[in-house]
Design a protein around this motif. Structure first.
Motif, mmCIF file in Angstrom:
data_model
loop_
_atom_site.group_PDB
_atom_site.id
_atom_site.type_symbol
_atom_site.label_atom_id
_atom_site.label_comp_id
_atom_site.label_asym_id
_atom_site.label_seq_id
_atom_site.Cartn_x
_atom_site.Cartn_y
_atom_site.Cartn_z
ATOM 1 N N ALA A 1 -0.493 -10.416 -6.128
ATOM 2 C CA ALA A 1 -0.466 -11.809 -5.696
ATOM 3 C C ALA A 1 -1.476 -12.041 -4.579
ATOM 4 N N LEU A 2 -1.822 -10.981 -3.879
ATOM 5 C CA LEU A 2 -2.860 -10.987 -2.848
ATOM 6 C C LEU A 2 -3.706 -9.735 -3.029
ATOM 7 N N LEU A 3 -4.916 -9.758 -2.484
ATOM 8 C CA LEU A 3 -5.784 -8.582 -2.452
ATOM 9 C C LEU A 3 -6.213 -8.347 -1.015
ATOM 10 N N ALA A 4 -6.340 -7.079 -0.661
ATOM 11 C CA ALA A 4 -6.728 -6.720 0.698
ATOM 12 C C ALA A 4 -7.933 -5.788 0.673
ATOM 13 N N VAL A 5 -8.640 -5.768 1.795
ATOM 14 C CA VAL A 5 -9.730 -4.817 2.009
ATOM 15 C C VAL A 5 -9.500 -4.125 3.344
ATOM 16 N N ARG A 6 -10.159 -2.999 3.510
ATOM 17 C CA ARG A 6 -10.110 -2.306 4.803
ATOM 18 C C ARG A 6 -11.364 -2.705 5.568
ATOM 19 N N ARG A 7 -11.155 -3.371 6.693
ATOM 20 C CA ARG A 7 -12.262 -3.812 7.555
ATOM 21 C C ARG A 7 -11.971 -3.327 8.962
ATOM 22 N N ARG B 1 7.121 -7.521 2.887
ATOM 23 C CA ARG B 1 6.989 -8.417 1.723
ATOM 24 C C ARG B 1 5.509 -8.667 1.409
ATOM 25 N N VAL B 2 4.657 -8.703 2.437
ATOM 26 C CA VAL B 2 3.209 -8.812 2.211
ATOM 27 C C VAL B 2 2.730 -7.580 1.447
ATOM 28 N N HIS B 3 3.248 -6.406 1.801
ATOM 29 C CA HIS B 3 2.909 -5.185 1.056
ATOM 30 C C HIS B 3 3.275 -5.352 -0.417
ATOM 31 N N ASP B 4 4.451 -5.935 -0.682
ATOM 32 C CA ASP B 4 4.879 -6.179 -2.064
ATOM 33 C C ASP B 4 3.916 -7.130 -2.777
ATOM 34 N N LEU B 5 3.487 -8.189 -2.090
ATOM 35 C CA LEU B 5 2.539 -9.132 -2.692
ATOM 36 C C LEU B 5 1.227 -8.435 -3.039
ATOM 37 N N LEU B 6 0.812 -7.500 -2.202
ATOM 38 C CA LEU B 6 -0.408 -6.738 -2.482
ATOM 39 C C LEU B 6 -0.196 -5.807 -3.673
ATOM 40 N N ARG B 7 0.941 -5.148 -3.731
ATOM 41 C CA ARG B 7 1.240 -4.259 -4.861
ATOM 42 C C ARG B 7 1.318 -5.039 -6.168
ATOM 43 N N SER C 1 -3.145 4.889 3.520
ATOM 44 C CA SER C 1 -2.206 3.799 3.276
ATOM 45 C C SER C 1 -1.731 3.788 1.830
ATOM 46 N N THR C 2 -0.451 3.495 1.642
ATOM 47 C CA THR C 2 0.081 3.339 0.292
ATOM 48 C C THR C 2 -0.018 1.889 -0.160
ATOM 49 N N VAL C 3 -0.475 1.029 0.726
ATOM 50 C CA VAL C 3 -0.659 -0.378 0.394
ATOM 51 C C VAL C 3 -2.002 -0.508 -0.324
#
Length: 122
Positions: A42-48, A33-39, A2-4
């Motif tokens: 503004a948000l952080l994600a994990v792989r679960r 736009r969620v991808h943009d927020l992660l980049r 993933s590039t996110v």
């Protein structure tokens, strides 16, 4: 791959998470736009379980990103913290708050969490 931007899953098992389409739906925006927020941090994600997810507590009761989260992430990143370290700190119990810093971001202790993040970053 993933590039996110995302981290390994460092969240406690009890943390409720939302997949990216659910985040987009709650925010009323496209997934891109969620991808943009992660980049943008503004948000952080994990792989679960092979899916990118965001802690549900990163959104407030009005289905908006927590007011102080983007600034807190920026301060800690600027201080040299990796996203997985930011996530660990946000979800680690802190008796002096009391509770987890991420929970304090939902109330009147949000400024105290920001103050602590600024102190950690320097």
């Amino acid at each position: 791959m993933s590039t996110v931007p995302h981290s390994d899953d460092v969240l406690p098992a009890d943390v409720e998470v939302l997949d990216l389409p659910e985040v987009a739906d709650r925010l009323g925006i496209p997934v891109t736009r969620v991808h943009d927020l992660l980049r943008d941090g503004a948000l952080l994600a994990v792989r679960r379980d092979r899916h990118l997810v965001v802690p549900a507590t990163f959104l407030d009761d009005d289905d908006e990103v927590l007011r102080f989260l983007p600034g807190l992430v920026a301060v800690l990143r600027d201080g040299g913290y990796r996203d997985d370290e930011v996530l660990r700190w946000l979800f680690e119990e802190d008796e002096s708050l009391p509770g987890r810093p991420v929970a304090a971001l939902h109330g009147h202790r949000a400024r105290e969490v920001m103050r602590r993040a600024q102190a950690m970053a320097f």
